[in-house]
Design a protein around this motif. Structure first.
Motif, PDB file in Angstrom:
ATOM      1  N   ILE A 177       0.500 -34.221 -14.267  1.00  9.24           N
ATOM      2  CA  ILE A 177       1.579 -34.012 -15.239  1.00  9.24           C
ATOM      3  C   ILE A 177       1.419 -32.667 -15.932  1.00  9.24           C
ATOM      4  N   LEU A 178       0.203 -32.315 -16.323  1.00  9.76           N
ATOM      5  CA  LEU A 178      -0.029 -31.015 -16.954  1.00  9.76           C
ATOM      6  C   LEU A 178       0.279 -29.871 -15.992  1.00  9.76           C
ATOM      7  N   PHE A 179      -0.054 -30.026 -14.721  1.00  9.91           N
ATOM      8  CA  PHE A 179       0.248 -28.998 -13.727  1.00  9.91           C
ATOM      9  C   PHE A 179       1.752 -28.815 -13.576  1.00  9.91           C
ATOM     10  N   ILE A 180       2.514 -29.910 -13.539  1.00  9.67           N
ATOM     11  CA  ILE A 180       3.968 -29.829 -13.409  1.00  9.67           C
ATOM     12  C   ILE A 180       4.568 -29.130 -14.627  1.00  9.67           C
ATOM     13  N   LEU A 181       4.106 -29.477 -15.821  1.00  8.68           N
ATOM     14  CA  LEU A 181       4.620 -28.832 -17.026  1.00  8.68           C
ATOM     15  C   LEU A 181       4.288 -27.349 -17.046  1.00  8.68           C
ATOM     16  N   LEU A 182       3.090 -26.983 -16.633  1.00  5.56           N
ATOM     17  CA  LEU A 182       2.701 -25.579 -16.577  1.00  5.56           C
ATOM     18  C   LEU A 182       3.539 -24.820 -15.562  1.00  5.56           C
ATOM     19  N   ALA A 183       3.778 -25.400 -14.395  1.00  8.31           N
ATOM     20  CA  ALA A 183       4.600 -24.748 -13.376  1.00  8.31           C
ATOM     21  C   ALA A 183       6.036 -24.559 -13.860  1.00  8.31           C
ATOM     22  N   ALA A 184       6.593 -25.537 -14.556  1.00 10.12           N
ATOM     23  CA  ALA A 184       7.953 -25.412 -15.090  1.00 10.12           C
ATOM     24  C   ALA A 184       8.020 -24.321 -16.147  1.00 10.12           C
ATOM     25  N   TRP A 185       7.008 -24.253 -17.010  1.00 11.66           N
ATOM     26  CA  TRP A 185       6.982 -23.216 -18.043  1.00 11.66           C
ATOM     27  C   TRP A 185       6.893 -21.835 -17.407  1.00 11.66           C
ATOM     28  N   LEU A 186       6.039 -21.682 -16.394  1.00  8.12           N
ATOM     29  CA  LEU A 186       5.905 -20.387 -15.719  1.00  8.12           C
ATOM     30  C   LEU A 186       7.203 -19.987 -15.012  1.00  8.12           C
ATOM     31  N   ALA A 187       7.861 -20.949 -14.380  1.00  6.05           N
ATOM     32  CA  ALA A 187       9.123 -20.655 -13.701  1.00  6.05           C
ATOM     33  C   ALA A 187      10.176 -20.204 -14.700  1.00  6.05           C
ATOM     34  N   LYS A 188      10.221 -20.831 -15.848  1.00  4.24           N
ATOM     35  CA  LYS A 188      11.185 -20.434 -16.869  1.00  4.24           C
ATOM     36  C   LYS A 188      10.820 -19.084 -17.468  1.00  4.24           C
ATOM     37  N   ARG A 189       9.540 -18.861 -17.691  1.00  7.81           N
ATOM     38  CA  ARG A 189       9.059 -17.618 -18.303  1.00  7.81           C
ATOM     39  C   ARG A 189       9.349 -16.399 -17.437  1.00  7.81           C
ATOM     40  N   PHE A 190       9.149 -16.538 -16.123  1.00  2.89           N
ATOM     41  CA  PHE A 190       9.331 -15.405 -15.223  1.00  2.89           C
ATOM     42  C   PHE A 190      10.676 -15.408 -14.513  1.00  2.89           C
TER      43      PHE A 190
ATOM     44  N   GLN B  91       2.551 -11.248  -2.488  1.00  3.87           N
ATOM     45  CA  GLN B  91       1.574 -10.297  -3.021  1.00  3.87           C
ATOM     46  C   GLN B  91       2.252  -9.177  -3.804  1.00  3.87           C
ATOM     47  N   SER B  92       3.316  -8.603  -3.252  1.00  7.90           N
ATOM     48  CA  SER B  92       3.994  -7.527  -3.978  1.00  7.90           C
ATOM     49  C   SER B  92       4.709  -8.057  -5.224  1.00  7.90           C
ATOM     50  N   LEU B  93       5.226  -9.286  -5.149  1.00  3.57           N
ATOM     51  CA  LEU B  93       5.860  -9.889  -6.323  1.00  3.57           C
ATOM     52  C   LEU B  93       4.857 -10.067  -7.455  1.00  3.57           C
ATOM     53  N   MET B  94       3.656 -10.558  -7.133  1.00  2.00           N
ATOM     54  CA  MET B  94       2.627 -10.737  -8.166  1.00  2.00           C
ATOM     55  C   MET B  94       2.177  -9.401  -8.740  1.00  2.00           C
ATOM     56  N   LYS B  95       2.045  -8.373  -7.900  1.00  2.00           N
ATOM     57  CA  LYS B  95       1.657  -7.051  -8.397  1.00  2.00           C
ATOM     58  C   LYS B  95       2.695  -6.519  -9.376  1.00  2.00           C
ATOM     59  N   ASN B  96       3.973  -6.682  -9.038  1.00  2.79           N
ATOM     60  CA  ASN B  96       5.032  -6.212  -9.927  1.00  2.79           C
ATOM     61  C   ASN B  96       5.028  -6.972 -11.246  1.00  2.79           C
ATOM     62  N   LEU B  97       4.820  -8.284 -11.189  1.00  4.78           N
ATOM     63  CA  LEU B  97       4.787  -9.075 -12.418  1.00  4.78           C
ATOM     64  C   LEU B  97       3.610  -8.672 -13.301  1.00  4.78           C
ATOM     65  N   LEU B  98       2.459  -8.445 -12.692  1.00  8.84           N
ATOM     66  CA  LEU B  98       1.280  -8.045 -13.479  1.00  8.84           C
ATOM     67  C   LEU B  98       1.454  -6.652 -14.057  1.00  8.84           C
ATOM     68  N   LYS B  99       2.066  -5.742 -13.321  1.00  5.50           N
ATOM     69  CA  LYS B  99       2.317  -4.395 -13.838  1.00  5.50           C
ATOM     70  C   LYS B  99       3.295  -4.454 -15.005  1.00  5.50           C
ATOM     71  N   ARG B 100       4.323  -5.288 -14.864  1.00  2.43           N
ATOM     72  CA  ARG B 100       5.351  -5.391 -15.896  1.00  2.43           C
ATOM     73  C   ARG B 100       4.774  -5.950 -17.190  1.00  2.43           C
ATOM     74  N   ASN B 101       3.803  -6.852 -17.086  1.00  2.00           N
ATOM     75  CA  ASN B 101       3.186  -7.432 -18.276  1.00  2.00           C
ATOM     76  C   ASN B 101       2.024  -6.591 -18.797  1.00  2.00           C
ATOM     77  N   GLY B 102       1.727  -5.486 -18.127  1.00  4.40           N
ATOM     78  CA  GLY B 102       0.692  -4.580 -18.598  1.00  4.40           C
ATOM     79  C   GLY B 102      -0.719  -5.067 -18.375  1.00  4.40           C
ATOM     80  N   LYS B 103      -0.933  -5.930 -17.395  1.00  9.76           N
ATOM     81  CA  LYS B 103      -2.267  -6.477 -17.161  1.00  9.76           C
ATOM     82  C   LYS B 103      -2.971  -5.790 -16.001  1.00  9.76           C
ATOM     83  N   ALA B 104      -2.302  -4.904 -15.301  1.00  8.93           N
ATOM     84  CA  ALA B 104      -2.951  -4.236 -14.165  1.00  8.93           C
ATOM     85  C   ALA B 104      -2.870  -2.730 -14.301  1.00  8.93           C
TER      86      ALA B 104
END
Length: 125
Positions: A30-43, A112-125
């Protein structure tokens, strides 16, 4: 003559009990499902819902805490609407937006390229 009776007390719930294991696994799922839904909404990975085939919000500007001006593209016109908490007011009608010249098809993006772009956009890479 004395008789001894021994009473063995078992723990109420042991950590190896199937009930505890199943409850822990269910809680984790249940916690995994809630976390996945939050991440999908966030991004913004969640799909668009509703049937808005001929309707698209092309621009929006906030005027106050609950007031905004929105430009909506419909089939043959662009509408400028004033939106408040209680009503929507038609402000102006614009001519339809010019069709874009030879739109390029979107290329499939690998994970892989999607994750790189997301991390760059959030300033973590």
């Amino acid at each position: 003559m004395k008789t001894q009776t021994t009473v063995q007390q078992q723990p109420a719930v042991s950590s190896g009990s199937p009930l505890v294991q199943v409850s822990g696994a269910l809680t984790a799922i249940i916690l995994f499902i809630l976390l996945a839904a939050w991440l999908a909404k966030r991004f913004g990975l969640s799909g668009k819902t509703g049937s808005t085939k001929g309707l698209k919000v092309s621009a929006s500007c906030t005027l106050g805490p609950r007031e905004r001006v929105v430009i909506v593209d419909v089939e043959d016109a662009r509408l400028v609407l004033g939106v408040t908490a209680t009503q929507i007011t038609h402000l102006h009608t614009l001519p339809p937006a010019p069709a874009s010249v030879d739109p390029q098809p979107a290329e499939p993006v690998d994970f892989q390229s999607l994750m790189k772009n997301l991390l760059k956009r959030n300033g973590k890479a």
